[in-house]
Design a protein around this motif. Structure first.
Motif, PDB file in Angstrom:
ATOM      1  N   LEU A 134       0.826  -1.203   0.000  1.00 60.00           N
ATOM      2  CA  LEU A 134       0.000   0.000   0.000  1.00 60.00           C
ATOM      3  C   LEU A 134       0.862   1.254   0.000  1.00 60.00           C
ATOM      4  O   LEU A 134       0.523   2.245  -0.658  1.00 60.00           O
ATOM      5  CB  LEU A 134      -0.916  -0.002   1.228  1.00 60.00           C
ATOM      6  CG  LEU A 134      -1.904  -1.168   1.330  1.00 60.00           C
ATOM      7  CD1 LEU A 134      -2.782  -1.010   2.560  1.00 60.00           C
ATOM      8  CD2 LEU A 134      -2.762  -1.275   0.080  1.00 60.00           C
ATOM      9  N   ALA A 135       1.988   1.227   0.747  1.00 59.67           N
ATOM     10  CA  ALA A 135       2.885   2.380   0.760  1.00 59.67           C
ATOM     11  C   ALA A 135       3.511   2.597  -0.600  1.00 59.67           C
ATOM     12  O   ALA A 135       3.771   3.738  -1.008  1.00 59.67           O
ATOM     13  CB  ALA A 135       3.959   2.198   1.830  1.00 59.67           C
ATOM     14  N   ALA A 136       3.783   1.507  -1.331  1.00 57.60           N
ATOM     15  CA  ALA A 136       4.339   1.656  -2.681  1.00 57.60           C
ATOM     16  C   ALA A 136       3.304   2.213  -3.644  1.00 57.60           C
ATOM     17  O   ALA A 136       3.630   2.975  -4.558  1.00 57.60           O
ATOM     18  CB  ALA A 136       4.854   0.303  -3.184  1.00 57.60           C
ATOM     19  N   ILE A 137       2.038   1.855  -3.434  1.00 61.62           N
ATOM     20  CA  ILE A 137       0.968   2.365  -4.296  1.00 61.62           C
ATOM     21  C   ILE A 137       0.681   3.835  -3.999  1.00 61.62           C
ATOM     22  O   ILE A 137       0.545   4.659  -4.904  1.00 61.62           O
ATOM     23  CB  ILE A 137      -0.305   1.517  -4.097  1.00 61.62           C
ATOM     24  CG1 ILE A 137      -0.104   0.123  -4.688  1.00 61.62           C
ATOM     25  CG2 ILE A 137      -1.516   2.192  -4.722  1.00 61.62           C
ATOM     26  CD1 ILE A 137      -0.067   0.082  -6.185  1.00 61.62           C
ATOM     27  N   ALA A 138       0.566   4.172  -2.715  1.00 57.97           N
ATOM     28  CA  ALA A 138       0.217   5.543  -2.302  1.00 57.97           C
ATOM     29  C   ALA A 138       1.124   5.935  -1.140  1.00 57.97           C
ATOM     30  O   ALA A 138       0.791   5.658   0.021  1.00 57.97           O
ATOM     31  CB  ALA A 138      -1.258   5.629  -1.909  1.00 57.97           C
ATOM     32  N   PRO A 139       2.260   6.568  -1.405  1.00 63.84           N
ATOM     33  CA  PRO A 139       3.191   6.918  -0.320  1.00 63.84           C
ATOM     34  C   PRO A 139       2.606   7.875   0.710  1.00 63.84           C
ATOM     35  O   PRO A 139       3.015   7.861   1.866  1.00 63.84           O
ATOM     36  CB  PRO A 139       4.374   7.558  -1.068  1.00 63.84           C
ATOM     37  CG  PRO A 139       4.263   7.057  -2.481  1.00 63.84           C
ATOM     38  CD  PRO A 139       2.797   6.885  -2.729  1.00 63.84           C
ATOM     39  N   LYS A 140       1.639   8.709   0.323  1.00 60.13           N
ATOM     40  CA  LYS A 140       1.058   9.680   1.244  1.00 60.13           C
ATOM     41  C   LYS A 140      -0.249   9.199   1.863  1.00 60.13           C
ATOM     42  O   LYS A 140      -0.978   9.989   2.455  1.00 60.13           O
ATOM     43  CB  LYS A 140       0.819  11.008   0.524  1.00 60.13           C
ATOM     44  CG  LYS A 140       2.098  11.650  -0.014  1.00 60.13           C
ATOM     45  CD  LYS A 140       1.795  12.978  -0.693  1.00 60.13           C
ATOM     46  CE  LYS A 140       3.075  13.625  -1.222  1.00 60.13           C
ATOM     47  NZ  LYS A 140       2.800  14.917  -1.891  1.00 60.13           N
ATOM     48  N   SER A 141      -0.528   7.929   1.759  1.00 61.14           N
ATOM     49  CA  SER A 141      -1.785   7.401   2.276  1.00 61.14           C
ATOM     50  C   SER A 141      -1.767   7.361   3.801  1.00 61.14           C
ATOM     51  O   SER A 141      -0.834   6.814   4.407  1.00 61.14           O
ATOM     52  CB  SER A 141      -2.024   5.989   1.728  1.00 61.14           C
ATOM     53  OG  SER A 141      -3.038   5.328   2.445  1.00 61.14           O
ATOM     54  N   PRO A 142      -2.799   7.918   4.466  1.00 62.15           N
ATOM     55  CA  PRO A 142      -2.855   7.818   5.936  1.00 62.15           C
ATOM     56  C   PRO A 142      -3.031   6.382   6.407  1.00 62.15           C
ATOM     57  O   PRO A 142      -2.522   6.006   7.467  1.00 62.15           O
ATOM     58  CB  PRO A 142      -4.051   8.695   6.311  1.00 62.15           C
ATOM     59  CG  PRO A 142      -4.868   8.780   5.069  1.00 62.15           C
ATOM     60  CD  PRO A 142      -3.914   8.709   3.928  1.00 62.15           C
TER      61      PRO A 142
END
Length: 983
Positions: free
Chosen positions: A685-693
């Motif tokens: 998930l961090a690789a998909i959206a680095p700024k994701s809460p």
């Protein structure tokens, strides 16, 4: 006799004089009469043209929804079961039965039959039959228990042919020679699971028909070909996954599992199976609604006959009862059938669209009512100026003995013909310019009402101007107190009405009457400004009195003196500016909400969803995740499958698995049923959206330290939804996963945190949340649980795809990568396509068009009202300038006085309009349901378009200052002698 002639001659002379006076006054008021005519013409033309145009947008929006729904599944379908045992031997003519289904629409009353067409030629499905031979092989090293039985569903589905590609053999023939076995087509995965190939023969045992058969009938089918599924962009595979992939479920009366597969047969397979004693299949005809042209009217006309369509079919085609089943006996095309079932999904869709359309109409009502109020105020200003220009003539006629009624009728005789002609011309122009073939219709009542209001404004304001003044009373102060009291009562009435309207609007929602609440709020804001306006000017006046020079003091004094007279101009400017700011806020909120809604729908650049918890194929495991073979693919680069020739490198992926489990609280043993358990890899998930809460929260917790494998008894770090945490304040949860043929698996979930509202609304959870029913508790855990739980046909798998660059962000590339990972049956959504669909929605575009056009027309009307108001009050400013120039005031100082007199009006209108535009949405926050236009998880946050607001404020201020500059230039051209003569 002479007296009679004299009287007649006098009456004729009076009539001629009156006509001459009317023509003279009409020629003198041509400019103002033209303004009134333009206003009436535009308003009546809008009443004839705008509703038709709005109806076209509604038709387009409904067609978009119907087309999207029909791309997934038929909105209207008919189904029945042929009675094959009514003849001896049992028989059915499936070709004739499917062909006769096209005549069933004749039972629809009215023109509804022409709006429905048959799609696909009809299909049929048998109940699952047991596979007797050959027995499927037991797959080696399978996590599933042994296969205890195989259930094969036989279907005839003509629409599937466009989504299949046969790799061996051929498609089942629709017409086979008598005495030969029916032909069957299987997918590659199904053929491999059964251990068969093209040319193999299958023996099936179907369920017996009670009362007719003592033993289950058997039939032999020939595998004519093996196919592979191809990706579809129309959601064809949704609900038809078993055509491509077999599924398993626990056996009921024995250990092991049941292998469920599905195959395709030709048209006459039902004829051959009926001859073998197999009961009739479920025959389905799919009807497609044709809503071209006036879609909304057609849909409403269609829902009425559909409500009693089943009863009409029964009355026309059914009589008596079937001797085998006891059900109603019907005849379709000469074939005996059971009762006909009508499935109507169009009516619920139309009901949902009607609710959305009502909300869009309510939002549009605000703009329409504001435009009507601005137009009415402009009419009032024009009539005031018209009467001001004729004030001297009215006083002279009044002094000569003319009655009030005569003066009112004289004014009406001048204005009413112009208004009537303009109304008729505007209505005709609107009808000519209106599009045809839409669900909208011209509205003559609002047009007539608008013309009547304009016509009644003239006599009312004329009567107020020429009525007999009251005799002066003894107590002048009491009369002033009475006027002040009336003003206070009027202001309190408006404020209370506005407050009551806001409360009613927030409690019961918008409707046709409450749509005028924003106008009341605007009027309340203007009344408050008129109270504050003079007070502020008096404070300014005190400061300028102490300063050097008389220009500032004189300008402030004149502005304070003229403040009460600028109420109508202030109302027009505040309402116009407030409506434009409000419209900009709505459009900006919807625009930003569309992007949020598209992101929520897809989760990333694209998403793919498939039934069951499966491991995606064709993905490369990224370094550092340590994913074990057979587990879900980690974030990395999707690789092209061998032989595709299509490179899909540069796409990062993340997998989410959804299961539904029953949890038991460790603290009190309470059972929480049907909890949505989602397994994710936080690094993916961090690789998909680095700024994701959500990704930040999952990475910060102990879930990242667990690794990729876990023992059966090891606690699994988990994050809980607030409702799940509320059911169990302390302690963890335990779940038991039972798989046939294997010992029960106990999972221990250890809560490490509670998800916040922002994390639950994270777009990464959008696609998987769409698979969960509203109100279902949620638990998110690490992918370590995937190695403990076997793959299941229940639940779902979501694959998120994020492109690394523009080349891989193309929808075709993303769709190809998703299809390679999860197979063609996956339901694929691309963010760019979803966003384009949301932006081109008919209701959204129609709402934007209404606010844009309404703001422009209100601005033009407000500009006209402002020009007329400044013209009306220019006489007082000219007199002031004349006095000052007589006393030696120069040209520059006179220009400064002009600016200072109008500057407070510009500031007050800018402040009031901005406050109104920002205040109204907050007051009506409960009624502004914009989520239906955006598709997001929650109501989008109100976002003010500050650039538009600043431009509008600057524009209004510049407009008023430009008027002041114009008056200054015109004043400089007049000589001092002319100014003295004007005094």
């Amino acid at each position: 006799m002479a007296r009679s002639v004299g009287t007649g001659t006098g009456a004729g002379t009076g009539t001629v004089v009156t006509r001459r006076l009317i023509r003279k006054e009409a020629r003198g008021d041509l400019a103002l009469l033209a303004c009134l005519a333009v206003l009436v013409l535009v308003v009546t033309a809008l009443c004839a043209w705008a509703p038709v145009l709005a109806g076209r947008q509604e038709d387009r929006a409904l067609r978009q929804r119907v087309d999207a729904a029909q791309a997934q599944a038929p909105l209207i379908s008919l189904s029945t079961t042929p009675s094959v045992f009514n003849t001896s031997p049992p028989a059915v003519d499936m070709a004739a039965l499917l062909g006769a289904g096209r005549t069933l629409t004749e039972q629809l009353s009215g023109p509804a039959a022409r709006q429905l067409s048959f799609a696909g030629g009809g299909s049929y499905d048998y109940n699952p039959a047991s596979l007797i031979s050959p027995q499927p092989p037991q797959p080696p090293q399978s996590p599933w228990p042994a296969i205890a039985g195989t259930q094969l569903t036989v279907s005839h589905l003509p629409s599937a042919r466009a989504h299949l590609q046969y790799v061996s053999g051929r498609a089942p023939a629709d017409h086979t020679p008598p005495g030969t076995a029916p032909q069957l087509g299987l997918s590659q995965a199904t053929a491999q699971a059964l251990g068969v190939r093209a040319g193999s023969r299958l023996t099936l045992e179907f369920a017996k028909t009670p009362g007719v058969q003592n033993a289950p009938p058997r039939a032999e089918l020939l595998v004519s070909g093996v196919y592979r599924a191809t990706a579809a962009a129309d959601d064809f595979w949704t609900g038809r996954e078993t055509l491509d992939q077999p599924s398993r479920y626990p056996a009921e009366r024995s250990a092991g599992t049941v292998l469920a597969v599905r195959g395709l047969v030709g048209l006459d397979a039902a004829d051959r199976l009926a001859g073998a004693g197999v009961g009739g299949p479920r025959v389905t005809w799919q009807l497609r609604a044709d809503l071209s042209g006036a879609a909304l009217d057609r849909a409403r006309a269609l829902t009425g006959p559909l409500s009693h369509y089943s009863a009409d079919l029964s009355a026309a085609l059914c009589q008596g009862s079937d001797w085998v089943t006891g059900d109603t006996s019907c005849r379709v095309g000469g074939q005996a059938t059971q009762s006909l079932l009508v499935t109507d999904s169009l009516t619920p869709l139309l009901a949902a669209f009607t609710a959305q359309d009502q909300q869009a109409r309510a939002l549009a009502t605000y703009a329409v009512d504001a435009l009507a109020a601005v137009a009415l105020a402009t009419v009032a200003v024009a009539v005031r100026l018209l009467l001001r220009r004729r004030q001297a003539h009215l006083r002279l006629q009044r002094a000569r003995g003319a009655s009030t009624v005569r003066l009112v009728l004289l004014r009406c005789a001048v204005v009413w013909p112009v208004v009537l002609i303009a109304a008729l011309l505007g209505w005709a122009a609107g009808l000519i310019g209106a599009p045809t073939g839409t669900s909208g219709s011209p509205q003559p009542v609002p047009a007539a009402l608008a013309a009547a209001v304009v016509m009644l404004t003239v006599p009312l304001m004329t009567w107020l101007a020429v009525r007999e003044p009251r005799r002066p009373g003894r107590l002048r102060r009491s009369r002033r107190n009475t006027a002040a009291g009336r003003r206070v009562v009027l202001e309190l009435t408006v404020l209370l009405a506005a407050a009551a309207g806001v409360v009613a609007l927030r409690s019961q929602g918008p409707d046709g009457i409450l749509g005028a609440v924003p106008v009341l709020v605007a009027l309340a804001v203007v009344l408050i400004l008129l109270r504050i306006y003079p007070l502020v000017l008096r404070l300014v006046l005190r400061q300028t009195r102490r300063g050097r020079g008389a220009v500032g003091f004189i300008g402030a004094a004149r502005a304070a003196h003229d403040a009460p007279a600028t109420g109508l101009a202030l109302f027009v400017l505040v309402l116009t500016l407030g409506t434009a700011v409000f419209g900009g806020l709505v459009q900006r909120t919807i625009g930003d909400g569309l992007a949020t809604g598209a992101a929520w729908t897809t989760g990333a650049d694209a998403s793919a969803t498939v039934a069951g918890t499966v491991a995606p194929t064709g993905a490369v495991t990224s370094a550092g995740t340590g994913a074990a073979p057979g587990a879900a693919a980690s974030a990395g680069t999707a690789a092209a499958a061998p032989g595709d020739g299509a490179a899909t490198t540069g796409i990062r992926t993340a997998v989410q698995h959804l299961r539904t489990l029953d949890l038991v609280g460790q603290a009190d043993g309470a059972v929480i049923s049907r909890v949505a358990v989602i397994t994710v890899d936080p690094r993916q998930l961090a690789a998909i959206a680095p700024k994701s809460p959500l990704a930040d929260t999952l990475l910060s917790g102990p879930a990242t330290e667990t690794g990729t494998t876990a023992d059966a008894g090891a606690p699994l770090p988990s994050f809980l939804s607030p409702d799940l945490r509320a059911t169990e304040r302390t302690g963890g949860f335990t779940a038991t996963v039972v798989t046939q043929g294997q010992p029960p698996l106990n999972l221990d979930f250890e809560p490490v945190g509670t998800l916040t509202a922002a994390e639950l609304r994270d777009p990464l959870l959008g696609p998987v949340t769409a698979q969960i029913a509203a109100g279902t508790p949620m638990l998110i855990t690490t992918t370590a649980a995937e190695h403990l739980m076997p793959q299941q046909p229940s639940g779902s798998t979501v694959l998120l795809l994020e492109a690394d660059g523009p080349a891989t962000a193309e929808p075709a590339v993303l769709r190809a990568a998703a299809a390679k990972a999860l197979g063609p049956p996956a339901r694929i959504r691309v963010r760019s396509e979803t966003l384009s669909t949301l932006r081109t929605d008919g209701l959204t575009q129609g709402l934007g068009t209404i606010y844009t056009a309404g703001s422009i027309l209100a601005a033009l009307s407000g500009l006209l009202a402002l020009a007329l108001e400044l013209t009306l009050t220019s006489h007082e400013r000219r007199r002031t300038t004349s006095f000052l120039r007589t006393l030696g005031l120069g040209g520059r100082e006179a220009g400064a006085v002009h600016f200072l007199q109008l500057l407070p009006l510009a500031v007050a209108s800018a402040v009031g309009g901005t406050l109104l535009g920002l205040l109204e949405p907050r007051l009506m926050a409960g009624t502004l349901d914009l989520r239906q236009f955006t598709g997001g998880p929650t109501q989008p946050a109100l976002r003010t378009d500050y650039s538009l607001t600043l431009a509008l404020v600057v524009g209004v201020t510049a407009l008023i200052l430009a008027a002041a500059a114009t008056e200054t230039v015109l004043a400089r051209r007049r000589r001092l002698g002319g100014e003295l003569r004007r005094m």
